[in-house]
Design an enzyme around this catalytic site. Structure first.
Site, PDB file in Angstrom:
ATOM      1  CG  HIS A  14      -2.102   1.108   1.188  1.00 40.33           C
ATOM      2  ND1 HIS A  14      -2.940   0.877   1.796  1.00 40.33           N
ATOM      3  CD2 HIS A  14      -2.195   2.300   0.741  1.00 40.33           C
ATOM      4  CE1 HIS A  14      -3.978   1.944   1.670  1.00 40.33           C
ATOM      5  NE2 HIS A  14      -3.400   2.842   0.921  1.00 40.33           N
ATOM      6  CG  HIS A  31      -0.568   6.668  -2.237  1.00 46.03           C
ATOM      7  ND1 HIS A  31      -1.959   6.596  -2.690  1.00 46.03           N
ATOM      8  CD2 HIS A  31      -0.882   6.233  -1.016  1.00 46.03           C
ATOM      9  CE1 HIS A  31      -2.947   6.315  -2.040  1.00 46.03           C
ATOM     10  NE2 HIS A  31      -2.341   5.973  -0.987  1.00 46.03           N
ATOM     11  CG  HIS A  70      -5.902   2.684   5.343  1.00 47.76           C
ATOM     12  ND1 HIS A  70      -7.247   2.471   5.362  1.00 47.76           N
ATOM     13  CD2 HIS A  70      -5.404   3.156   4.330  1.00 47.76           C
ATOM     14  CE1 HIS A  70      -7.564   3.266   4.063  1.00 47.76           C
ATOM     15  NE2 HIS A  70      -6.438   3.733   3.580  1.00 47.76           N
ATOM     16  CG  ASN A  97      -8.800  10.846   4.990  1.00 47.74           C
ATOM     17  OD1 ASN A  97      -8.729  11.672   5.943  1.00 47.74           O
ATOM     18  ND2 ASN A  97      -8.672  11.217   3.761  1.00 47.74           N
ATOM     19  CG  ASP A 130      -2.121   5.202   3.105  1.00 41.58           C
ATOM     20  OD1 ASP A 130      -2.176   5.463   1.891  1.00 41.58           O
ATOM     21  OD2 ASP A 130      -3.199   5.744   3.886  1.00 41.58           O
TER      22      ASP A 130
HETATM   23  O1  DOR Z   1      -4.486   9.695   4.229  1.00 40.39           O
HETATM   24  C1  DOR Z   1      -4.624   9.191   3.066  1.00 40.39           C
HETATM   25  N1  DOR Z   1      -3.819   9.606   2.212  1.00 40.39           N
HETATM   26  N2  DOR Z   1      -5.233   8.172   3.177  1.00 40.39           N
HETATM   27  C2  DOR Z   1      -5.498   7.595   1.893  1.00 40.39           C
HETATM   28  O2  DOR Z   1      -6.277   6.376   1.942  1.00 40.39           O
HETATM   29  C3  DOR Z   1      -5.108   8.089   0.533  1.00 40.39           C
HETATM   30  C4  DOR Z   1      -3.896   8.856   0.858  1.00 40.39           C
HETATM   31  C5  DOR Z   1      -3.414   9.704  -0.099  1.00 40.39           C
HETATM   32  O3  DOR Z   1      -3.640   9.414  -1.433  1.00 40.39           O
HETATM   33  O4  DOR Z   1      -2.929  10.848  -0.035  1.00 40.39           O
END
Ligand code: DOR
Length: 423
Positions: free
Chosen positions: A60, A62, A231, A277, A304
């Protein structure tokens, strides 16, 4: 040939826990056991006092590529991963354009081929993450996606989700779910409770997660799909996942290092750097997550890793984006807050960061076995460091300045040293 000598080799798949040498030949694990010490090696790594484990896997992350590369890109994200001991990551699909079509996916995967670590990519579940039209699941699988997720956004249409689970099952791939019902979110990123009241901030109730998890484990049971609750943050949701697993559902849950390390109180100290989140919740929820990790309800630790720029995070709490980076602190938070506090054994921690994520995604990685690619992390559980600089483009972490144990010394991917800690 590379010789790693005298390390404590720990492999959660085979349960090997042994001080031994490990020989790498042509990128492959060639031998484990006593080796000739003065052979013709291109490199000898002295791992005395260190643990040699399978390269970590984070399902997980980004990397913000394409579209938001001012926050991170696949190169900087990969460097951060390697620095954290990770040799395989699964990127989320909330990029711009969204990874919801074969062309965008293929282009990205082609660019990822030269990276020092293995970057895998999840497909979106729905076009543009809108929760309406489903992507072409079979075509995305064919083009190289490893799973499906609209991470960041919940799938509100239950019938659509059921259809998506059926398609994921047909593809024999996991579907990962971001569980937050907006009906119970007055303002995102902070738990609705004592702290949100103190700040006069609406907050997000645990109910937002619980109602979605309750619904989705039922749909998982009905469809038989492989479902990953992302998460997990609420103690009640941990109980719901336990219930689902006891009733035979193919449901797993991820815990992020911030959810087992921090509570809502962190928002008072770190402001937007503790906005995420789903949000950090109460000490009761944190303890339930630890309990879930202990009893095997929560089988995966995933970061995350969510990079955002300093300017974005400098905005007021209500305006800043949610999320924190995690790749470079994940292992040390596990060592410091789970193993050294007596909640998990080192083998249990490693299991949740290697073989369990590999099994979910049907990956050959995640273990130390002769004949397998040499993807390894070498770390010292007792060496402490202060979190102060990041290889990520971003530095949005509430852990900056903290002293943690469990320093990554080397990361090796396909037999190549892709990270080396310069002291
Ligand atoms: O806090 C978060 N940020 N939760 C997520 O699920 C997505 C993530 C984001 O892409 O910044």
């Amino acid at each position: 040939m590379i010789l790693i000598k005298n390390g404590r080799i720990m492999d959660p798949k085979t349960k090997r826990d042994q001080v031994a040498d490990l020989l790498i030949e042509d990128g492959i694990i060639a031998a484990i056991g006593k080796q000739e010490q003065d052979g013709d090696y291109e490199r000898i790594i002295d791992a005395e006092g260190c643990i040699v484990a399978p390269g970590l896997i984070d399902v997980h992350v980004h990397f913000r590529d394409p579209g938001f590369t001012y926050k991170e890109d696949i190169e900087s994200g990969s460097r951060a991963a390697a620095a954290g001991g990770f040799t395989t990551v699964v990127c989320m699909a909330n990029t711009k354009p969204t990874i919801d079509n074969v062309n965008t996916l293929r282009e990205l995967l082609a660019r990822a081929e030269h990276l020092p670590i293995k970057m895998l990519q999840a497909s979106a579940v729905s076009k543009g993450l809108k929760g309406e039209e489903l992507v072409d699941f079979h075509a995305m699988k064919e083009a190289g996606a490893v799973g499906f997720t609209d991470d960041g956004i919940p799938l509100m249409d239950a019938a659509k989700l059921k259809e998506a689970m059926e398609l994921a099952k047909e593809c024999d791939m996991p579907i990962s779910l971001h569980e937050e019902d907006p009906a119970f979110i007055d303002a995102p990123g902070v738990n609705q409770g004592i702290v949100s009241e103190q700040l006069g901030y609406g907050g997000a109730s645990h109910l937002a997660e619980d109602v979605m998890v309750a619904r989705d484990i039922m749909i998982a049971m009905e469809t038989g799909a492989s479902v990953d609750i992302q998460h997990i943050s609420s103690g009640i949701s941990v109980d719901l996942v336990r219930f689902a697993r006891e009733h035979g559902a193919d449901v797993v849950a991820e815990a992020s290092p911030h959810h087992f390390s921090l509570t809502e109180e962190a928002v008072l100290e770190h402001g937007t750097l503790a906005r995420m989140n789903p949000p950090l919740r109460t000490e009761w929820d944190r303890q339930k997550i630890i309990e879930g990790l202990q009893d095997g309800t929560i089988t995966i630790i995933a970061t995350d890793h969510a990079p955002h720029s300093a300017e974005e995070k400098a905005q007021p709490l209500g305006k800043a984006p949610s999320g924190i980076i995690g790749l470079e602190t994940s292992l040390a938070l596990g060592v410091t807050n789970l193993v050294q506090k007596g909640h998990l054994t080192m083998m249990q921690l490693l299991e949740k960061m290697t073989i369990n994520p590999a099994v979910l995604y049907h990956l050959e990685q995640g273990s130390i076995e002769i004949g397998k690619p040499a993807d390894l992390v070498i770390f010292n559980e007792n060496e402490s460091f202060i979190v102060d600089k990041f290889y990520s483009k971003a530095s949005n972490s509430p852990f900056t300045g903290m002293q943690l144990n469990g320093k990554v010394i080397y990361t090796i991917c396909d037999g190549k040293v892709v990270f080396e800690n310069s002291k």
